[in-house]
Design a protein around this motif. Sequence first.
Motif, PDB file in Angstrom:
ATOM      1  N   ALA A  96       0.873  -1.071  -0.111  1.00 60.48           N
ATOM      2  CA  ALA A  96      -0.253   0.110   0.009  1.00 60.48           C
ATOM      3  C   ALA A  96       0.922   1.201   0.018  1.00 60.48           C
ATOM      4  O   ALA A  96       0.418   2.046  -0.693  1.00 60.48           O
ATOM      5  CB  ALA A  96      -1.011   0.188   1.148  1.00 60.48           C
ATOM      6  N   ARG A  97       1.963   1.149   0.611  1.00 61.89           N
ATOM      7  CA  ARG A  97       2.879   2.351   0.844  1.00 61.89           C
ATOM      8  C   ARG A  97       3.427   2.782  -0.796  1.00 61.89           C
ATOM      9  O   ARG A  97       3.410   3.807  -1.014  1.00 61.89           O
ATOM     10  CB  ARG A  97       3.977   2.081   1.649  1.00 61.89           C
ATOM     11  CG  ARG A  97       5.078   3.294   1.732  1.00 61.89           C
ATOM     12  CD  ARG A  97       6.034   3.071   2.524  1.00 61.89           C
ATOM     13  NE  ARG A  97       7.129   4.346   2.693  1.00 61.89           N
ATOM     14  CZ  ARG A  97       8.433   4.285   2.811  1.00 61.89           C
ATOM     15  NH1 ARG A  97       8.910   2.953   3.477  1.00 61.89           N
ATOM     16  NH2 ARG A  97       9.126   5.193   2.804  1.00 61.89           N
ATOM     17  N   ARG A  98       3.782   1.591  -1.388  1.00 60.08           N
ATOM     18  CA  ARG A  98       4.510   1.524  -2.674  1.00 60.08           C
ATOM     19  C   ARG A  98       3.436   2.354  -3.652  1.00 60.08           C
ATOM     20  O   ARG A  98       3.581   3.149  -4.263  1.00 60.08           O
ATOM     21  CB  ARG A  98       4.924   0.330  -3.184  1.00 60.08           C
ATOM     22  CG  ARG A  98       6.100  -0.333  -2.612  1.00 60.08           C
ATOM     23  CD  ARG A  98       6.223  -1.541  -2.855  1.00 60.08           C
ATOM     24  NE  ARG A  98       6.411  -1.637  -4.426  1.00 60.08           N
ATOM     25  CZ  ARG A  98       5.898  -2.865  -4.952  1.00 60.08           C
ATOM     26  NH1 ARG A  98       5.576  -4.052  -4.517  1.00 60.08           N
ATOM     27  NH2 ARG A  98       6.130  -3.035  -6.247  1.00 60.08           N
ATOM     28  N   VAL A 187      16.534  -2.193   7.923  1.00 65.20           N
ATOM     29  CA  VAL A 187      15.287  -1.846   7.177  1.00 65.20           C
ATOM     30  C   VAL A 187      15.621  -1.158   6.015  1.00 65.20           C
ATOM     31  O   VAL A 187      14.611  -1.379   4.798  1.00 65.20           O
ATOM     32  CB  VAL A 187      14.183  -1.214   7.911  1.00 65.20           C
ATOM     33  CG1 VAL A 187      12.985  -0.853   7.208  1.00 65.20           C
ATOM     34  CG2 VAL A 187      13.750  -2.178   9.376  1.00 65.20           C
ATOM     35  N   CYS A 188      16.608  -0.416   5.776  1.00 68.56           N
ATOM     36  CA  CYS A 188      16.970   0.192   4.611  1.00 68.56           C
ATOM     37  C   CYS A 188      18.020  -0.412   4.027  1.00 68.56           C
ATOM     38  O   CYS A 188      18.753  -1.477   4.641  1.00 68.56           O
ATOM     39  CB  CYS A 188      17.221   1.780   4.807  1.00 68.56           C
ATOM     40  SG  CYS A 188      18.607   2.122   5.637  1.00 68.56           S
ATOM     41  N   HIS A 189      18.681  -0.006   2.998  1.00 63.93           N
ATOM     42  CA  HIS A 189      19.881  -0.411   2.464  1.00 63.93           C
ATOM     43  C   HIS A 189      21.073   0.443   2.241  1.00 63.93           C
ATOM     44  O   HIS A 189      21.661   0.311   1.684  1.00 63.93           O
ATOM     45  CB  HIS A 189      19.496  -0.985   0.853  1.00 63.93           C
ATOM     46  CG  HIS A 189      18.692   0.071  -0.007  1.00 63.93           C
ATOM     47  ND1 HIS A 189      17.400   0.317   0.091  1.00 63.93           N
ATOM     48  CD2 HIS A 189      18.979   0.862  -1.008  1.00 63.93           C
ATOM     49  CE1 HIS A 189      16.921   0.984  -0.720  1.00 63.93           C
ATOM     50  NE2 HIS A 189      17.947   1.614  -1.163  1.00 63.93           N
ATOM     51  N   GLU A 197      19.283   7.695  -3.930  1.00 65.05           N
ATOM     52  CA  GLU A 197      18.061   7.634  -4.620  1.00 65.05           C
ATOM     53  C   GLU A 197      17.355   8.723  -4.359  1.00 65.05           C
ATOM     54  O   GLU A 197      16.498   9.131  -5.219  1.00 65.05           O
ATOM     55  CB  GLU A 197      17.648   6.270  -4.001  1.00 65.05           C
ATOM     56  CG  GLU A 197      18.159   4.933  -4.267  1.00 65.05           C
ATOM     57  CD  GLU A 197      18.104   3.774  -3.731  1.00 65.05           C
ATOM     58  OE1 GLU A 197      18.745   2.666  -4.044  1.00 65.05           O
ATOM     59  OE2 GLU A 197      16.819   3.826  -2.800  1.00 65.05           O
ATOM     60  N   HIS A 198      17.515   9.463  -3.229  1.00 62.44           N
ATOM     61  CA  HIS A 198      16.471  10.458  -2.840  1.00 62.44           C
ATOM     62  C   HIS A 198      17.049  11.637  -3.688  1.00 62.44           C
ATOM     63  O   HIS A 198      16.318  12.437  -4.183  1.00 62.44           O
ATOM     64  CB  HIS A 198      16.790  10.912  -1.302  1.00 62.44           C
ATOM     65  CG  HIS A 198      16.050  10.199  -0.497  1.00 62.44           C
ATOM     66  ND1 HIS A 198      16.408   9.906   1.003  1.00 62.44           N
ATOM     67  CD2 HIS A 198      15.177   9.219  -0.495  1.00 62.44           C
ATOM     68  CE1 HIS A 198      15.778   8.915   1.363  1.00 62.44           C
ATOM     69  NE2 HIS A 198      14.903   8.421   0.580  1.00 62.44           N
ATOM     70  N   ARG A 199      18.473  11.671  -3.914  1.00 62.97           N
ATOM     71  CA  ARG A 199      18.594  13.057  -4.597  1.00 62.97           C
ATOM     72  C   ARG A 199      18.567  12.676  -6.165  1.00 62.97           C
ATOM     73  O   ARG A 199      18.064  13.706  -6.677  1.00 62.97           O
ATOM     74  CB  ARG A 199      20.353  13.054  -4.623  1.00 62.97           C
ATOM     75  CG  ARG A 199      21.032  13.931  -5.216  1.00 62.97           C
ATOM     76  CD  ARG A 199      22.648  13.886  -5.422  1.00 62.97           C
ATOM     77  NE  ARG A 199      22.998  12.904  -6.165  1.00 62.97           N
ATOM     78  CZ  ARG A 199      22.770  12.651  -7.523  1.00 62.97           C
ATOM     79  NH1 ARG A 199      22.510  13.965  -8.260  1.00 62.97           N
ATOM     80  NH2 ARG A 199      23.213  11.677  -8.361  1.00 62.97           N
ATOM     81  N   ARG A 200      18.754  11.659  -6.636  1.00 57.58           N
ATOM     82  CA  ARG A 200      18.097  11.309  -8.125  1.00 57.58           C
ATOM     83  C   ARG A 200      16.639  11.549  -8.196  1.00 57.58           C
ATOM     84  O   ARG A 200      16.222  12.259  -9.012  1.00 57.58           O
ATOM     85  CB  ARG A 200      18.611  10.079  -8.345  1.00 57.58           C
ATOM     86  CG  ARG A 200      19.904   9.756  -8.706  1.00 57.58           C
ATOM     87  CD  ARG A 200      20.302   8.356  -8.938  1.00 57.58           C
ATOM     88  NE  ARG A 200      19.427   7.837 -10.090  1.00 57.58           N
ATOM     89  CZ  ARG A 200      18.890   6.531 -10.098  1.00 57.58           C
ATOM     90  NH1 ARG A 200      18.845   5.680  -9.058  1.00 57.58           N
ATOM     91  NH2 ARG A 200      18.218   6.097 -11.315  1.00 57.58           N
ATOM     92  N   LEU A 201      16.021  11.270  -7.251  1.00 57.86           N
ATOM     93  CA  LEU A 201      14.430  11.612  -7.231  1.00 57.86           C
ATOM     94  C   LEU A 201      14.177  12.841  -7.159  1.00 57.86           C
ATOM     95  O   LEU A 201      13.362  13.458  -8.149  1.00 57.86           O
ATOM     96  CB  LEU A 201      13.639  10.813  -6.153  1.00 57.86           C
ATOM     97  CG  LEU A 201      12.347  11.205  -6.171  1.00 57.86           C
ATOM     98  CD1 LEU A 201      11.456  10.309  -7.064  1.00 57.86           C
ATOM     99  CD2 LEU A 201      11.788  10.535  -4.379  1.00 57.86           C
ATOM    100  N   VAL A 202      14.826  13.549  -6.464  1.00 57.40           N
ATOM    101  CA  VAL A 202      14.638  15.261  -6.654  1.00 57.40           C
ATOM    102  C   VAL A 202      14.821  15.856  -7.943  1.00 57.40           C
ATOM    103  O   VAL A 202      14.312  16.709  -8.335  1.00 57.40           O
ATOM    104  CB  VAL A 202      15.259  15.636  -5.291  1.00 57.40           C
ATOM    105  CG1 VAL A 202      15.101  17.382  -5.479  1.00 57.40           C
ATOM    106  CG2 VAL A 202      14.712  15.286  -4.047  1.00 57.40           C
ATOM    107  N   SER A 218      11.537   1.504  -7.381  1.00 58.35           N
ATOM    108  CA  SER A 218      13.099   0.732  -7.099  1.00 58.35           C
ATOM    109  C   SER A 218      13.483   0.875  -5.617  1.00 58.35           C
ATOM    110  O   SER A 218      13.800  -0.123  -4.848  1.00 58.35           O
ATOM    111  CB  SER A 218      14.153   1.015  -7.997  1.00 58.35           C
ATOM    112  OG  SER A 218      15.317   0.464  -7.468  1.00 58.35           O
ATOM    113  N   HIS A 219      13.325   2.192  -5.115  1.00 56.25           N
ATOM    114  CA  HIS A 219      13.504   2.561  -3.981  1.00 56.25           C
ATOM    115  C   HIS A 219      12.720   1.713  -2.912  1.00 56.25           C
ATOM    116  O   HIS A 219      13.476   1.047  -1.840  1.00 56.25           O
ATOM    117  CB  HIS A 219      13.630   3.870  -3.658  1.00 56.25           C
ATOM    118  CG  HIS A 219      13.527   4.473  -2.146  1.00 56.25           C
ATOM    119  ND1 HIS A 219      15.094   4.566  -1.638  1.00 56.25           N
ATOM    120  CD2 HIS A 219      12.937   5.002  -1.221  1.00 56.25           C
ATOM    121  CE1 HIS A 219      15.055   4.882  -0.605  1.00 56.25           C
ATOM    122  NE2 HIS A 219      13.618   5.183  -0.173  1.00 56.25           N
ATOM    123  N   LEU A 220      11.349   1.813  -2.936  1.00 53.61           N
ATOM    124  CA  LEU A 220      10.422   0.957  -2.062  1.00 53.61           C
ATOM    125  C   LEU A 220      10.773  -0.327  -2.415  1.00 53.61           C
ATOM    126  O   LEU A 220      10.340  -1.209  -1.172  1.00 53.61           O
ATOM    127  CB  LEU A 220       9.013   1.705  -2.262  1.00 53.61           C
ATOM    128  CG  LEU A 220       9.083   3.230  -2.010  1.00 53.61           C
ATOM    129  CD1 LEU A 220       7.566   3.625  -2.213  1.00 53.61           C
ATOM    130  CD2 LEU A 220       9.392   3.335  -0.412  1.00 53.61           C
TER     131      LEU A 220
END
Length: 238
Positions: A96-98, A187-189, A197-202, A218-220
Amino acid sequence: MSEQHVLDPPRFSIANGTSLSDQVYAYLTNKIITGELKFGDRLNIKEIASRLQVSSMPIRDAIKRLEQDRVVVVNPRSTCLIRTPTKQDVLDAIDARRMIEHFAVELVHRHVRLNELSLLDSLLARMEPIAAEDISGGSADHLQEYIDLDREFHRELCNLSRNDYVRQFYTIVNIHLSMSFSYGCGVCHGASATYEEHRRLVEYLKAHSSEALDVIDSHLMKSRENIMKEPTFQTLPD
């Protein structure tokens, strides 16, 4: 054995028009999302009302909402337990989060203006020096700071959607995931990888590029895989 959790009293105010019930609900959900309250913890309505210096009515209203959200199980004599999820509950919450975040990113990359991404830029700037460290060997304070920033980053993505249902559903899903896991490196990688991944997303959001959707998916998905490897996940009932 369940733990009766004692909460520090916040400062409530109805000056902004928000009801006490809403404030108590927000307060309790925040305690769950940040991991201060975990599944199996026992909440006593009368004790909470006394500690928060409000009547029992807004506590009962908030507890009732949490029961409807399937977050707590109410027992006799004004007590309740933070519900223990099953493995399938967790997997459903992850999926659901994805779905919610994919939709939020789709809205953001199409409609949000560059200047509206300033908070994401600010969060990235605060994440960067922490991600540059070896988090696994870093201080607990730095790890917790990164966890808080990561949580705020994803919440802002949903806020930028300008969709109240996205924000509401994301909060509920976050509650269910946080009931099961104290977010950490397992829980994270890794902070370095997630920061990138956050930087690329922005960057893709600023360019109004649909590549942002591939990054968030991919991140989630990686987050889902890591959660399934967590020892805590294995202890949950089927």
